[in-house]
Design an enzyme around this catalytic site. Structure first.
Site, mmCIF file in Angstrom:
data_model
loop_
_atom_site.group_PDB
_atom_site.id
_atom_site.type_symbol
_atom_site.label_atom_id
_atom_site.label_comp_id
_atom_site.label_asym_id
_atom_site.label_seq_id
_atom_site.Cartn_x
_atom_site.Cartn_y
_atom_site.Cartn_z
ATOM 1 N N SER A 32 1.090 -1.135 -0.048
ATOM 2 C CA SER A 32 -0.108 0.043 0.216
ATOM 3 C C SER A 32 0.851 1.256 0.073
ATOM 4 O O SER A 32 0.425 2.301 -0.565
ATOM 5 C CB SER A 32 -1.016 -0.131 1.228
ATOM 6 O OG SER A 32 -0.288 -0.008 2.352
ATOM 7 N N HIS A 62 8.822 3.200 9.156
ATOM 8 C CA HIS A 62 8.666 2.097 10.354
ATOM 9 C C HIS A 62 7.285 2.657 11.085
ATOM 10 O O HIS A 62 7.244 3.945 11.262
ATOM 11 C CB HIS A 62 9.856 2.095 11.160
ATOM 12 C CG HIS A 62 9.531 1.096 12.103
ATOM 13 N ND1 HIS A 62 9.750 -0.216 11.897
ATOM 14 C CD2 HIS A 62 9.418 1.410 13.601
ATOM 15 C CE1 HIS A 62 9.337 -1.173 12.968
ATOM 16 N NE2 HIS A 62 9.414 -0.132 14.024
ATOM 17 N N MET A 73 10.607 -6.640 4.405
ATOM 18 C CA MET A 73 11.092 -7.523 5.790
ATOM 19 C C MET A 73 12.191 -8.063 5.850
ATOM 20 O O MET A 73 12.372 -9.387 6.268
ATOM 21 C CB MET A 73 9.643 -8.096 6.074
ATOM 22 C CG MET A 73 8.360 -7.435 6.089
ATOM 23 S SD MET A 73 8.433 -5.673 6.955
ATOM 24 C CE MET A 73 7.650 -5.973 8.652
ATOM 25 N N ARG A 74 13.299 -7.360 5.378
ATOM 26 C CA ARG A 74 14.613 -7.987 5.547
ATOM 27 C C ARG A 74 15.575 -7.307 6.157
ATOM 28 O O ARG A 74 15.357 -5.996 5.967
ATOM 29 C CB ARG A 74 15.011 -8.450 4.004
ATOM 30 C CG ARG A 74 14.300 -9.075 3.250
ATOM 31 C CD ARG A 74 14.689 -10.744 3.271
ATOM 32 N NE ARG A 74 13.882 -11.560 2.541
ATOM 33 C CZ ARG A 74 13.986 -12.898 2.611
ATOM 34 N NH1 ARG A 74 14.792 -13.461 3.596
ATOM 35 N NH2 ARG A 74 13.128 -13.520 1.653
HETATM 36 C C1 GAR Z 1 4.023 -0.577 6.672
HETATM 37 O O1 GAR Z 1 3.095 -0.177 7.648
HETATM 38 C C2 GAR Z 1 5.578 -0.170 7.211
HETATM 39 O O2 GAR Z 1 5.595 0.703 8.055
HETATM 40 C C3 GAR Z 1 5.981 -1.425 7.968
HETATM 41 O O3 GAR Z 1 5.170 -2.509 6.904
HETATM 42 C C4 GAR Z 1 4.103 -2.033 6.354
HETATM 43 C C5 GAR Z 1 3.869 -2.258 4.964
HETATM 44 O O4 GAR Z 1 2.691 -2.044 4.439
HETATM 45 N N1 GAR Z 1 7.319 -1.765 7.912
HETATM 46 C C6 GAR Z 1 7.974 -2.301 8.999
HETATM 47 O O5 GAR Z 1 7.521 -2.810 9.847
HETATM 48 C C7 GAR Z 1 9.616 -2.210 8.769
HETATM 49 N N2 GAR Z 1 10.126 -2.637 10.174
HETATM 50 P P1 GAR Z 1 2.624 -2.086 3.041
HETATM 51 O O6 GAR Z 1 3.159 -3.340 2.310
HETATM 52 O O7 GAR Z 1 1.010 -2.047 2.724
HETATM 53 O O8 GAR Z 1 3.310 -0.561 2.514
#
Ligand code: GAR
Length: 199
Positions: A13, A109, A90-91
């Protein structure tokens, strides 16, 4: 014109919000790198006509990460981005990879760092009953969610708010904030990718 590459693992998103904010230009999303074959973000890239590349890796050994990161570097060298945005990637990137793009990799984050680094940050801050929650955009360094902070935006928890409701508000805040920061960085770094083959 600044060039952006996005690395993502999941729903995408934020990737979509970034692409929409950067349209019609002058900056351009040159490509999406994804490490998960079934990630929805790949469908979004297709629908948005953004080139994508899948680099799956299990990451269980240093060697597997090294091989995958080398592949990602080669792809990025072709795309020549000025800025690389992690959007739910997520790596943990190796110091060698990060060092190759000094102050050019950014991450979003869903917490007010340094609080709640790592996974499930929204859930953990919700369960801890924090009165203020929020998001952080930061440069990526060698640690996990430790790099220099570029921007933070806070939200006050609402009385009786469910976790899902809070997640929705957090994502809306991300979708407004991350594209703004990226546009500003692209404006500053315009053309730095150069023509010499350096990414
Ligand atoms: C988001 O909320 C982002 O902040 C988080 O993953 C989600 C991805 O959502 N990132 C982390 O937690 C990184 N440590 P999306 O795939 O819908 O953009």
């Amino acid at each position: 014109m600044g060039k952006l590459a996005v690395l993502a693992s999941g729903s995408g998103s934020n990737f979509q919000a970034i692409c929409e904010a950067l349209t019609p230009g002058p900056h351009v999303v040159v490509g999406l790198l994804c490490d998960q074959p079934d990630a929805q973000v790949l469908n979004r890239a297709k629908a948005l006509n953004v080139p994508s590349a899948l680099v799956p890796y299990d990451g269980s050994t240093d060697r597997s990460r090294q091989v995958a990161e080398r592949r990602m570097e080669l792809i990025l060298r072709k795309w020549r981005p000025d800025i690389i945005a992690l959007a739910g990637f997520m790596r943990v990137l190796s110091p060698a990879f990060v060092g190759g793009f000094s102050r050019r990799i950014v991450n979003i984050h869903p917490s007010l760092l340094p609080n709640y680094r790592g996974l499930n940050a929204i859930r953990r801050s919700y369960e801890a009953n924090e009165a203020m929650v929020g998001i952080t955009v930061h440069f990526v360094d060698h640690g996990v969610d430790t790099g220099e902070i570029i921007r933070q935006e806070a939200l006050a928890r609402r009385e009786g708010e469910t976790l899902t409701e809070l997640e929705t508000r957090m994502h809306e805040l991300e979708h407004r904030t991350y594209p703004e920061v990226i546009q500003s960085l692209l404006g500053e770094s315009d053309g730095q990718s150069g023509e010499d083959g350096a990414v």
